[in-house]
Every structure is written in C-alpha cells, then in structure tokens.
Design a protein around this motif. Structure first.
Motif, PDB file in Angstrom:
ATOM      1  N   GLN A 150       0.869  -1.170   0.000  1.00  0.00           N
ATOM      2  CA  GLN A 150       0.000   0.000   0.000  1.00  0.00           C
ATOM      3  C   GLN A 150       0.910   1.225   0.000  1.00  0.00           C
ATOM      4  N   LEU A 151       0.735   2.123  -0.977  1.00  0.00           N
ATOM      5  CA  LEU A 151       1.541   3.339  -1.060  1.00  0.00           C
ATOM      6  C   LEU A 151       0.656   4.530  -0.737  1.00  0.00           C
ATOM      7  N   GLU A 152       1.154   5.394   0.138  1.00  0.00           N
ATOM      8  CA  GLU A 152       0.426   6.588   0.547  1.00  0.00           C
ATOM      9  C   GLU A 152       1.318   7.795   0.278  1.00  0.00           C
ATOM     10  N   PHE A 153       0.862   8.696  -0.575  1.00  0.00           N
ATOM     11  CA  PHE A 153       1.599   9.909  -0.922  1.00  0.00           C
ATOM     12  C   PHE A 153       0.975  11.074  -0.173  1.00  0.00           C
ATOM     13  N   TYR A 154       1.734  11.664   0.769  1.00  0.00           N
ATOM     14  CA  TYR A 154       1.253  12.776   1.575  1.00  0.00           C
ATOM     15  C   TYR A 154       1.895  14.073   1.078  1.00  0.00           C
ATOM     16  N   PRO A 155       1.088  15.020   0.573  1.00  0.00           N
ATOM     17  CA  PRO A 155       1.679  16.275   0.094  1.00  0.00           C
ATOM     18  C   PRO A 155       2.264  17.079   1.243  1.00  0.00           C
ATOM     19  N   GLU A 156       3.369  17.771   0.961  1.00  0.00           N
ATOM     20  CA  GLU A 156       3.993  18.614   1.983  1.00  0.00           C
ATOM     21  C   GLU A 156       3.256  19.947   2.108  1.00  0.00           C
ATOM     22  N   GLY A 157       2.428  20.291   1.144  1.00  0.00           N
ATOM     23  CA  GLY A 157       1.627  21.507   1.183  1.00  0.00           C
ATOM     24  C   GLY A 157       0.163  21.151   1.368  1.00  0.00           C
ATOM     25  N   PRO A 158      -0.712  22.067   0.958  1.00  0.00           N
ATOM     26  CA  PRO A 158      -2.148  21.819   1.102  1.00  0.00           C
ATOM     27  C   PRO A 158      -2.616  20.634   0.263  1.00  0.00           C
ATOM     28  N   GLY A 159      -3.655  19.988   0.728  1.00  0.00           N
ATOM     29  CA  GLY A 159      -4.243  18.864   0.000  1.00  0.00           C
ATOM     30  C   GLY A 159      -4.196  17.597   0.830  1.00  0.00           C
ATOM     31  N   ALA A 160      -4.949  16.620   0.369  1.00  0.00           N
ATOM     32  CA  ALA A 160      -5.031  15.336   1.064  1.00  0.00           C
ATOM     33  C   ALA A 160      -4.105  14.321   0.399  1.00  0.00           C
ATOM     34  N   ALA A 161      -4.019  13.165   1.006  1.00  0.00           N
ATOM     35  CA  ALA A 161      -3.147  12.093   0.512  1.00  0.00           C
ATOM     36  C   ALA A 161      -3.750  11.403  -0.699  1.00  0.00           C
ATOM     37  N   SER A 162      -2.877  10.726  -1.456  1.00  0.00           N
ATOM     38  CA  SER A 162      -3.271   9.855  -2.553  1.00  0.00           C
ATOM     39  C   SER A 162      -2.773   8.457  -2.232  1.00  0.00           C
ATOM     40  N   TYR A 163      -3.479   7.446  -2.776  1.00  0.00           N
ATOM     41  CA  TYR A 163      -3.209   6.071  -2.401  1.00  0.00           C
ATOM     42  C   TYR A 163      -3.112   5.167  -3.628  1.00  0.00           C
ATOM     43  N   GLY A 164      -2.323   4.102  -3.498  1.00  0.00           N
ATOM     44  CA  GLY A 164      -2.233   3.091  -4.539  1.00  0.00           C
ATOM     45  C   GLY A 164      -1.769   1.783  -3.936  1.00  0.00           C
ATOM     46  N   LYS A 165      -1.897   0.702  -4.717  1.00  0.00           N
ATOM     47  CA  LYS A 165      -1.440  -0.616  -4.271  1.00  0.00           C
ATOM     48  C   LYS A 165      -0.678  -1.253  -5.416  1.00  0.00           C
ATOM     49  N   SER A 166       0.480  -1.849  -5.103  1.00  0.00           N
ATOM     50  CA  SER A 166       1.318  -2.437  -6.143  1.00  0.00           C
ATOM     51  C   SER A 166       0.783  -3.801  -6.583  1.00  0.00           C
ATOM     52  N   ASP A 167       0.894  -4.048  -7.902  1.00  0.00           N
ATOM     53  CA  ASP A 167       0.438  -5.316  -8.466  1.00  0.00           C
ATOM     54  C   ASP A 167       1.584  -6.327  -8.520  1.00  0.00           C
ATOM     55  N   GLU A 168       1.407  -7.415  -9.270  1.00  0.00           N
ATOM     56  CA  GLU A 168       2.398  -8.494  -9.346  1.00  0.00           C
ATOM     57  C   GLU A 168       3.726  -8.047  -9.947  1.00  0.00           C
ATOM     58  N   GLN A 169       3.721  -6.969 -10.730  1.00  0.00           N
ATOM     59  CA  GLN A 169       4.951  -6.437 -11.316  1.00  0.00           C
ATOM     60  C   GLN A 169       5.507  -5.259 -10.516  1.00  0.00           C
ATOM     61  N   GLY A 170       4.872  -4.938  -9.409  1.00  0.00           N
ATOM     62  CA  GLY A 170       5.311  -3.812  -8.587  1.00  0.00           C
ATOM     63  C   GLY A 170       4.789  -2.470  -9.088  1.00  0.00           C
ATOM     64  N   ASN A 171       3.883  -2.488 -10.063  1.00  0.00           N
ATOM     65  CA  ASN A 171       3.333  -1.248 -10.619  1.00  0.00           C
ATOM     66  C   ASN A 171       2.148  -0.767  -9.789  1.00  0.00           C
ATOM     67  N   PHE A 172       1.982   0.546  -9.746  1.00  0.00           N
ATOM     68  CA  PHE A 172       0.849   1.124  -9.032  1.00  0.00           C
ATOM     69  C   PHE A 172       0.353   2.373  -9.754  1.00  0.00           C
ATOM     70  N   ARG A 173      -0.874   2.768  -9.440  1.00  0.00           N
ATOM     71  CA  ARG A 173      -1.504   3.986  -9.953  1.00  0.00           C
ATOM     72  C   ARG A 173      -2.171   4.655  -8.763  1.00  0.00           C
ATOM     73  N   LEU A 174      -1.974   5.979  -8.633  1.00  0.00           N
ATOM     74  CA  LEU A 174      -2.509   6.692  -7.470  1.00  0.00           C
ATOM     75  C   LEU A 174      -3.903   7.246  -7.715  1.00  0.00           C
ATOM     76  N   ARG A 175      -4.674   7.273  -6.628  1.00  0.00           N
ATOM     77  CA  ARG A 175      -5.987   7.930  -6.593  1.00  0.00           C
ATOM     78  C   ARG A 175      -5.991   8.869  -5.400  1.00  0.00           C
ATOM     79  N   TYR A 176      -6.526  10.065  -5.634  1.00  0.00           N
ATOM     80  CA  TYR A 176      -6.638  11.070  -4.590  1.00  0.00           C
ATOM     81  C   TYR A 176      -7.668  10.602  -3.568  1.00  0.00           C
ATOM     82  N   SER A 177      -7.682  11.207  -2.404  1.00  0.00           N
ATOM     83  CA  SER A 177      -8.581  10.795  -1.317  1.00  0.00           C
ATOM     84  C   SER A 177     -10.059  10.845  -1.712  1.00  0.00           C
ATOM     85  N   THR A 178     -10.401  11.656  -2.717  1.00  0.00           N
ATOM     86  CA  THR A 178     -11.789  11.738  -3.175  1.00  0.00           C
ATOM     87  C   THR A 178     -12.123  10.667  -4.204  1.00  0.00           C
TER      88      THR A 178
END
Length: 155
Positions: free
Chosen positions: A46-74
């Motif tokens: 599970q990857l969680e990207f937390y911005p250092e400025g304003p805004g909420a976190a984005s999340y993704g999960k790695s697949d069998e090849q280690g690839n992921f795609r992020l989605r914003y908290s909304t």
C-alpha cells in the motif's frame, strides 16, 4: 413581490447547482509508478503519498509487477502537484528474477527514488504492533503537465 422572490430563489438555486458541480479542490496530476526491493517487484504494498503543502493524501497498491496507480482521497485519479512524503505499508517480493540492464534513456518525467534511511530502521508496526511493517518519509515529486512515473527502490 412574488416575481422578485421567485427570481431570487431561481438565481440562488442556479448558483448552488453550479458551485456543487464545479471541479473544486487542488490541482491533480496522474501518477503511476513501480516499486521494487533489491531489484525485484514489491507486490501488494500500500503506497500513501502525503503532500507537503495543502491537499489530502493519494493512495495506490502495487500489483504483481510492482506497478501502481494513485488515486486522490476523493477517488479521482492522481495526486496533488508538488513535493510528497511516501509511506509504504506491507508488501513482499514475488521471487521473480529481474534482468539488470542499465537505463540509458529514462522515461520523460520519471523520478528514481530511494528510501531516506535504512528501511529496517525506519520500519514500524501498525496499531499495537499487530499491523504490517511500514517505511515512511520517502521523497517524491508530482510535476504539473508531465507524465509522472515514480520509481521507488527499497534495499
């Protein structure tokens, strides 16, 4: 008098509809990435990207090849533009061998990242020491108008 009230109510209703349908929130850019450990795809992290400025976190999960795609908290695809601190929770290597070839011409917008410190030292357990290990504080940058493909390499 009733025509003025009806006109005012209609105008107010139209403004509420327009505001409710507007695309509010911070500017987002699409983010994909790959996570590896010792050159092997890191699966189910599970990857969680937390911005250092304003805004909420984005999340993704790695697949069998280690690839992921992020989605914003909304739920929208992407992450806030700017600097982020990444947390990686859980995951494991899948045992597949990875060919080691030097990258001569990296993908435009690609960012190669490494942990800020030793992952074993930075690891922690989840609530009451019952959750999966996590690694925190990995830096990442999401750039405006670019193809953002983040590479995270764990040791």
């Amino acid at each position: 008098m009733t025509i003025q009230r009806a006109l005012a109510a209609t105008t107010l209703f139209a403004m509420v509809i327009l505001i409710g349908c507007s695309d509010s929130g911070p500017a987002l850019e699409g983010v994909t990435g790959t996570i590896t450990k010792n050159g092997v795809p890191f699966v189910g992290a599970q990857l969680e990207f937390y911005p250092e400025g304003p805004g909420a976190a984005s999340y993704g999960k790695s697949d069998e090849q280690g690839n992921f795609r992020l989605r914003y908290s909304t739920g929208k695809p992407g992450a806030v533009i700017g600097n982020h601190k990444v947390t990686v929770i859980g995951g494991s290597t899948n045992g597949a061998e990875v060919e080691e070839e030097p990258v001569e011409d990296p993908i435009e917008g690609e960012t190669k990242l490494a942990p800020v410190s030793n992952p074993d030292a930075a690891g922690r357990r989840g609530r009451n020491d019952g959750g999966p290990k996590s690694i925190e504080g990995i830096p990442a940058v999401v750039k405006e108008g670019e193809k953002n493909h983040v590479i995270i390499e764990l040791d």
